[in-house]
Design an enzyme around this catalytic site. Structure first.
Site, PDB file in Angstrom:
ATOM      1  N   LYS A 279     139.960  30.171 119.561  1.00 47.41           N
ATOM      2  CA  LYS A 279     141.069  30.857 118.906  1.00 47.41           C
ATOM      3  C   LYS A 279     141.581  30.014 117.748  1.00 47.41           C
ATOM      4  O   LYS A 279     141.433  28.794 117.757  1.00 47.41           O
ATOM      5  CB  LYS A 279     142.225  31.040 119.907  1.00 47.41           C
ATOM      6  CG  LYS A 279     141.994  32.114 120.950  1.00 47.41           C
ATOM      7  CD  LYS A 279     143.230  32.283 121.833  1.00 47.41           C
ATOM      8  CE  LYS A 279     143.018  33.351 122.878  1.00 47.41           C
ATOM      9  NZ  LYS A 279     142.872  34.708 122.333  1.00 47.41           N
ATOM     10  N   ARG A 353     138.300  40.052 131.193  1.00 47.45           N
ATOM     11  CA  ARG A 353     137.487  41.087 131.856  1.00 47.45           C
ATOM     12  C   ARG A 353     136.344  40.458 132.651  1.00 47.45           C
ATOM     13  O   ARG A 353     135.903  41.024 133.652  1.00 47.45           O
ATOM     14  CB  ARG A 353     136.978  42.084 130.799  1.00 47.45           C
ATOM     15  CG  ARG A 353     136.096  41.459 129.749  1.00 47.45           C
ATOM     16  CD  ARG A 353     135.981  42.304 128.493  1.00 47.45           C
ATOM     17  NE  ARG A 353     137.149  42.158 127.618  1.00 47.45           N
ATOM     18  CZ  ARG A 353     137.313  42.782 126.459  1.00 47.45           C
ATOM     19  NH1 ARG A 353     136.374  43.616 126.028  1.00 47.45           N
ATOM     20  NH2 ARG A 353     138.382  42.585 125.724  1.00 47.45           N
TER      21      ARG A 353
HETATM   22  N1  BES Z   1     144.391  36.468 126.514  1.00 50.31           N
HETATM   23  C1  BES Z   1     143.841  37.153 125.403  1.00 50.31           C
HETATM   24  C2  BES Z   1     144.655  38.374 124.995  1.00 50.31           C
HETATM   25  C3  BES Z   1     145.933  38.104 124.265  1.00 50.31           C
HETATM   26  C4  BES Z   1     145.936  37.664 122.958  1.00 50.31           C
HETATM   27  C5  BES Z   1     147.135  38.353 124.885  1.00 50.31           C
HETATM   28  C6  BES Z   1     147.131  37.466 122.301  1.00 50.31           C
HETATM   29  C7  BES Z   1     148.327  38.179 124.219  1.00 50.31           C
HETATM   30  C8  BES Z   1     148.323  37.727 122.923  1.00 50.31           C
HETATM   31  C9  BES Z   1     142.432  37.635 125.723  1.00 50.31           C
HETATM   32  O1  BES Z   1     141.702  36.803 126.554  1.00 50.31           O
HETATM   33  C10 BES Z   1     141.709  37.701 124.436  1.00 50.31           C
HETATM   34  O2  BES Z   1     141.508  36.684 123.838  1.00 50.31           O
HETATM   35  N2  BES Z   1     141.344  38.912 124.033  1.00 50.31           N
HETATM   36  C11 BES Z   1     140.680  39.096 122.795  1.00 50.31           C
HETATM   37  C12 BES Z   1     139.598  40.119 123.014  1.00 50.31           C
HETATM   38  C13 BES Z   1     138.639  40.220 121.846  1.00 50.31           C
HETATM   39  C14 BES Z   1     137.831  38.954 121.713  1.00 50.31           C
HETATM   40  C15 BES Z   1     137.733  41.413 122.079  1.00 50.31           C
HETATM   41  C16 BES Z   1     141.715  39.602 121.787  1.00 50.31           C
HETATM   42  O3  BES Z   1     142.588  40.381 122.157  1.00 50.31           O
HETATM   43  O4  BES Z   1     141.653  39.170 120.649  1.00 50.31           O
HETATM   44 MN    MN Z   2     140.712  35.287 125.469  1.00 49.20          MN
END
Ligand code: BES
Ligand code: MN
Ligand code: ZN
Length: 499
Positions: A279, A353
């Site tokens: 990230k 997931r």
């Molecule tokens: N934990 C995150 C989702 C999230 C991001 C929650 C920001 C709250 C604030 C999750 O694991 C994630 O990183 N999801 C990705 C999915 C994508 C790679 C398809 C996302 O939402 O960017």
């Molecule tokens: Mn994630």
């Protein structure tokens, strides 16, 4: 905090604070009218002068009101009477809860329960009132060091006054409101704890202690157990971390042996760096909140056990970090889930997931009445719905409706998104049964579509709490949501004898 409920009016009470309500324009509720009479019209005179704003939740503090025995009276505005409803009621509750928990008085008598909220009964009002005040007492202190707040005032004894007869239904509502507030406090605390303290092992330890003190069964599966079960998807997320993963399984048995359980599955990523699909740095600290689904399951179990509901409930928490260590899963890797389906991991940041799917397959062994998973799953959910409702997707419309209703009743709302088959093709992979991401659009839906492939054996709903589990900015911290929604759901199941 000690709560009691009694029948009566407040004018003779020797207490720190008496809380009463008034509608805009000065129409007093019965308790407020009793104070007004005792003070020979002083309260209504001050309100008529305009000292209490019309807006719901506005407060007016009066000290040493003549004819009364309390130190101060707080009048709260309920807004315009013809517009009065749950929104205004909650605004009033929030204002009162804040004033009482940060004010100087140790004792308070709150005369708000009799305010008739359209469509709701007195027991509902008592529960909401108790929960709101209980909830407002939480402060995060654990790691604040010298910045710890000075021990301050705030109420420790709250008397709820009603003009109705107090029966066991009201006593139960009072106890349940407290139990829910305690469950929320646990969920908030776990969410707020930093990732270097709140590890998968810490969550497991918390569950075990909770089970011990509240008498429900807790089992913690270790990495080798997960290997034996074939949880290749869950384990693929844990590979990049030094922290061993845990699969926490809690069983609360309040119902008959033959009653099928409600199963709650909570995402427990104690820190989500994104893994190799790292990230960006900005606000990455907030990914310590990526275990708030797990925290809500633990909080709900605490409330459930305290309320001693006559139902069976199972809680399953897959807990791990998502880190980019040397043996971390790489984009393009293919893993085999417990269900036997192979998964191509195109983005290691779509890890929620991956841990949930194995936990959802594991849930089958409990022959569930229904399964609800709770997860901070997608940033897309925050884009779609903002931070007001949780996202809800389900493979069963009756279950979805039941949850939406519980959201309204508890004020912890959800909003449904479609889980249509049409979206499934977005998860096509050339190298596995399914890919773990579905492209740019409809991210919350494709994430739920992924989970849907693992929940075919039972009735299932998914709550995406990415927008609701915590707030950012100056007041950064966990909210304790969706403990109110989940406990309301279990209360409903207990009342109808299902689950
Ligand atoms: N934990 C995150 C989702 C999230 C991001 C929650 C920001 C709250 C604030 C999750 O694991 C994630 O990183 N999801 C990705 C999915 C994508 C790679 C398809 C996302 O939402 O960017
Ligand atoms: Mn994630
Ligand atoms: Zn995540």
């Amino acid at each position: 905090m000690e709560f009691t409920i009694k029948t009566g009016t407040p004018e003779k009470l020797d207490t720190g604070t008496v809380v009463v309500a008034s509608f805009a324009g000065g129409k007093l509720t019965p308790a407020a009218a009793a104070l007004d009479k005792a003070s020979k019209g002083k309260l209504s005179t001050v309100i008529a002068r305009g000292d209490l704003d019309d807006k719901a939740g506005a407060l007016l503090v009066l000290h040493d009101l003549p004819g009364t025995a309390c130190e101060r009276v707080i009048a709260v505005s309920l807004g315009k009477q013809d517009e009065f409803g749950e929104r205004a009621w909650r605004d009033a509750l929030a204002a009162i809860a804040k004033a009482l928990t940060s004010g100087p008085a140790a004792s308070a008598a709150v005369c708000l329960a009799d305010t008739e909220v359209p469509g709701r009964d007195l027991a509902w009002s008592v529960l909401q009132l108790t929960r709101a005040i209980g909830e407002a007492t939480y402060r995060y202190q654990t790691t604040r060091g010298k910045a710890k707040d000075e021990p301050r005032g705030g109420v420790t004894q709250v008397l709820i006054l009603t003009t109705s007869k107090v029966n066991t239904e009201l006593e139960t509502a009072l106890a349940n409101g407290q139990a829910i507030a305690e469950g929320m406090a646990l969920a908030k605390e776990l969410g707020n704890l930093p990732g270097n303290i709140c590890t998968p092992a810490y969550l497991a330890e918390t569950a075990q202690q909770l089970g011990k003190s509240l008498k429900f069964k807790v089992e913690v599966l270790e990495q080798k157990d997960m290997e034996k079960l074939g949880m290749g998807s869950l384990l693929s997320v844990a590979r990049g971390s030094r922290q061993p993963p845990k699969l926490i399984v809690m069983q609360y048995k309040g119902g008959k042996a033959k009653d099928k359980p409600v199963v709650l599955v909570g995402k427990g990523v104690t820190f989500d760096s994104g893994g190799i699909s790292l990230k960006p740095g900005a606000e990455m600290d907030e990914m310590k909140f990526d275990m708030c689904g797990a925290a809500s399951v633990l909080g709900t179990f605490k409330a459930l056990a305290r309320m001693a509901l006559p139902i069976n409930v199972v809680g399953i928490i897959p807990a791990t970090e998502n880190m980019p260590g040397g043996s971390a899963t790489k984009p393009g890797d293919v893993v085999t889930s417990m269900s036997g389906q192979t998964i191509e991991i195109l983005n290691t940041d779509a890890e929620g997931r991956l841990i949930l799917c194995d936990a959802l397959t594991y849930a089958e062994r409990f022959k569930p009445d229904c399964v609800i998973d709770i997860a901070t799953l997608t940033g897309a959910c925050v884009v779609a719905l903002g931070k007001i409702p949780s996202g809800l997707l389900a493979n069963d419309d009756a279950l979805a409706r039941e949850l939406l209703d519980c959201g309204t009743t508890s004020g912890d709302r959800a909003w449904q998104l479609p889980l249509w088959e049409d979206y499934q093709e977005l998860l096509k992979s050339n190298f596995a049964d399914i890919a773990n991401i579905g492209g740019r659009y409809g991210g919350t839906i494709t994430a739920a579509c992924f989970l849907a492939r693992f929940t075919k054996a039972y009735t299932w709903a998914h709550l995406d709490i990415a927008g609701t589990a915590w707030v950012s900015g100056d007041a950064k911290g966990a909210t304790g949501r969706p403990v109110p929604l989940l406990t309301q759901f279990l209360l409903g199941r207990a009342a109808t004898g299902q689950g």
